[in-house]
Write an enzyme that holds these catalytic residues in place. Structure first.
Site, PDB file in Angstrom:
ATOM      1  N   GLN A 118       0.837  -1.078   0.067  1.00 39.51           N
ATOM      2  CA  GLN A 118      -0.035   0.009  -0.054  1.00 39.51           C
ATOM      3  C   GLN A 118       0.909   1.107  -0.028  1.00 39.51           C
ATOM      4  O   GLN A 118       1.552   1.588   0.773  1.00 39.51           O
ATOM      5  CB  GLN A 118      -0.719  -0.126   1.255  1.00 39.51           C
ATOM      6  CG  GLN A 118      -1.803   1.215   1.602  1.00 39.51           C
ATOM      7  CD  GLN A 118      -2.409   1.193   2.867  1.00 39.51           C
ATOM      8  OE1 GLN A 118      -3.045   0.153   3.232  1.00 39.51           O
ATOM      9  NE2 GLN A 118      -2.620   1.898   3.533  1.00 39.51           N
ATOM     10  N   GLY A 119       0.890   1.870  -1.120  1.00 39.19           N
ATOM     11  CA  GLY A 119       1.720   3.178  -1.250  1.00 39.19           C
ATOM     12  C   GLY A 119       1.130   4.303  -0.890  1.00 39.19           C
ATOM     13  O   GLY A 119       0.500   5.079  -1.913  1.00 39.19           O
ATOM     14  N   SER A 121       1.997   6.531   2.508  1.00 39.22           N
ATOM     15  CA  SER A 121       2.673   7.625   3.262  1.00 39.22           C
ATOM     16  C   SER A 121       4.132   8.070   2.428  1.00 39.22           C
ATOM     17  O   SER A 121       4.623   7.289   1.565  1.00 39.22           O
ATOM     18  CB  SER A 121       3.335   7.040   4.657  1.00 39.22           C
ATOM     19  OG  SER A 121       2.242   6.687   5.298  1.00 39.22           O
ATOM     20  N   SER A 153       4.801  -1.343   3.974  1.00 34.63           N
ATOM     21  CA  SER A 153       4.886  -2.669   4.318  1.00 34.63           C
ATOM     22  C   SER A 153       4.974  -3.736   3.295  1.00 34.63           C
ATOM     23  O   SER A 153       4.328  -3.348   2.295  1.00 34.63           O
ATOM     24  CB  SER A 153       3.789  -3.103   5.119  1.00 34.63           C
ATOM     25  OG  SER A 153       3.786  -2.299   6.238  1.00 34.63           O
ATOM     26  N   GLU A 233      -9.712  -1.107   7.789  1.00 38.22           N
ATOM     27  CA  GLU A 233      -8.244  -1.124   8.703  1.00 38.22           C
ATOM     28  C   GLU A 233      -8.767  -1.181  10.037  1.00 38.22           C
ATOM     29  O   GLU A 233      -8.041  -1.876  11.033  1.00 38.22           O
ATOM     30  CB  GLU A 233      -7.631   0.170   8.376  1.00 38.22           C
ATOM     31  CG  GLU A 233      -6.352   0.184   9.205  1.00 38.22           C
ATOM     32  CD  GLU A 233      -5.435   1.219   8.768  1.00 38.22           C
ATOM     33  OE1 GLU A 233      -4.960   2.478   9.713  1.00 38.22           O
ATOM     34  OE2 GLU A 233      -4.788   1.263   7.460  1.00 38.22           O
ATOM     35  N   GLU A 348      -1.510  11.830  18.224  1.00 37.83           N
ATOM     36  CA  GLU A 348      -1.809  13.387  18.330  1.00 37.83           C
ATOM     37  C   GLU A 348      -2.908  13.666  17.303  1.00 37.83           C
ATOM     38  O   GLU A 348      -3.768  14.562  17.630  1.00 37.83           O
ATOM     39  CB  GLU A 348      -0.504  14.147  18.127  1.00 37.83           C
ATOM     40  CG  GLU A 348       0.206  14.029  19.224  1.00 37.83           C
ATOM     41  CD  GLU A 348       1.424  12.964  19.200  1.00 37.83           C
ATOM     42  OE1 GLU A 348       1.883  12.625  20.007  1.00 37.83           O
ATOM     43  OE2 GLU A 348       1.189  11.962  18.234  1.00 37.83           O
TER      44      GLU A 348
END
Length: 364
Positions: A118-119, A121, A153, A233, A348
């Protein structure tokens, strides 16, 4: 087949078929074990339940997939993080790929014949997904992609990648593609994390040509692809992870000196996990009922991340010296837990979402 019958049948089959992993704990061995487990479960039919017939499935409710993953996690048959990637990638293909492509590709993933990645980030664009800069430019019927992804990953093992690119400014300028990882111009560089595993990689795209029919949805649908991915997810994947963490709590109870253990610390770890599981079950039920999941799943993310860290803090305290002085499995698992409040959206960011979008704080 209802859930109870399915669970009983899966357990009986697993009792009769030895899928236990080899003693090798390397990441390469974990990926090989994942393929082995998926292939065996697919060939026996179990991996096909809960998926539509159009992609080689046997139908039935999606909760059957959650039950299967729970049984896999309970027996430590496959690492839950990489096992659960199927719950993110396959639904994306079913929803956004042209039907012929989904029918061809999804069985390859379900059966363990292929791994996908999964591309999403990028350097400087992790939790702030809208700022991604990997660019896709049209050239005739094709698209040419340039850019860099990170924390991808399984990239070094993957045959395909669900890739987000920028085709125009803003949220509406993000477009998704399904890319073959052996396409010229793709370079994969594994990243060694502090827990000693090459799970992640940097992926570089240099003038990578992707056919137009590999676009997922339409130009500009990429943001919606990402938003539709989150319910999967944060429902089934989280359920699998929580199940796995309960097996680690059981191991603490088995290995610790309970005569000197802090009952309050053990109880707090159990309560944190139980709270996360109750919340996850509620999310699973809402998804099964057809509810649209939104910012409330940030609560699930915070509960899971904090309970995971609390669990492994408890392991450190009740198994003195094990993390620091031995090469046991506890050390890499403890180190990995430090990232639980970072990956998949930082704590955050999740708390900001809860405050602003659920509690309506700071609107003035």
């Amino acid at each position: 087949m209802n859930v109870g019958e399915f669970r009983a049948a899966v357990r009986a089959w697993l009792d009769e078929n030895d899928l236990a992993p080899a003693p090798d704990h390397s990441f390469e061995a974990q990926v090989a074990q994942l393929s082995r487990v998926r292939r065996a479960l697919y060939d026996a039919g179990w991996m096909r339940y809960g998926w539509p017939a159009e992609v080689g499935g046997l139908g039935g409710p999606a909760v059957l997939r959650a039950v299967l993953g729970e049984e896999v996690a309970n027996r430590d048959l496959a690492e839950p993080g990489i096992y659960s990637m199927i719950e993110v990638l396959a639904p994306t293909m079913i929803s956004y790929a042209v039907p012929e492509l989904a029918a061809q590709m999804v069985p390859l993933l379900l059966s363990g014949r292929e791994q996908w990645c999964q591309g999403f980030s990028e350097p400087g664009s992790g939790s702030d997904l809208a700022s991604l800069s990997t660019r896709a430019v049209p050239r005739g019927d094709d698209w040419v992609i340039n850019g860099q992804k990170v924390w991808t990953s399984l990239a070094q093992y993957a045959s395909r990648c669900v890739l987000l690119t920028r085709t125009a400014p803003g949220h509406g300028g993000i477009t998704a593609f399904f890319v073959d990882m052996d396409t010229p111009g793709i370079t994969v560089r594994p990243l060694r994390t502090m827990h000693g595993v090459d799970e992640f990689a940097e992926v570089y795209f240099d003038d990578v040509v992707v056919p137009g029919d590999r676009m997922l949805g339409r130009p500009g649908d990429g943001w919606q692809v990402a938003m539709d991915l989150l319910p999967h997810e944060r429902s089934t994947c989280f359920w699998h992870r929580i199940t796995y963490l309960f097996t680690r709590l059981d191991r603490i109870l088995a290995e610790a000196d309970l005569g000197t253990a802090d009952d309050d610390e053990l109880g707090a770890a159990y309560l944190a996990l139980h709270t996360a599981r109750c919340r996850s079950r509620s999310t699973q039920q809402r998804l099964a009922d057809g509810a649209a999941l939104g910012p409330e799943t940030s609560i699930d993310k915070v509960l899971l991340a904090t309970s995971e860290q609390q669990l492994f803090d408890t392991a450190r305290d009740l198994l003195p010296g094990t993390l620091e002085l031995t090469d046991s499995e506890w050390r890499p698992e403890f180190l990995y837990s430090r990232a639980a409040t970072i990956y998949g959206g930082t704590a955050e960011i999740q708390r900001n979402i809860i405050a602003r979008r659920l509690l309506r704080l700071g609107a003035e």
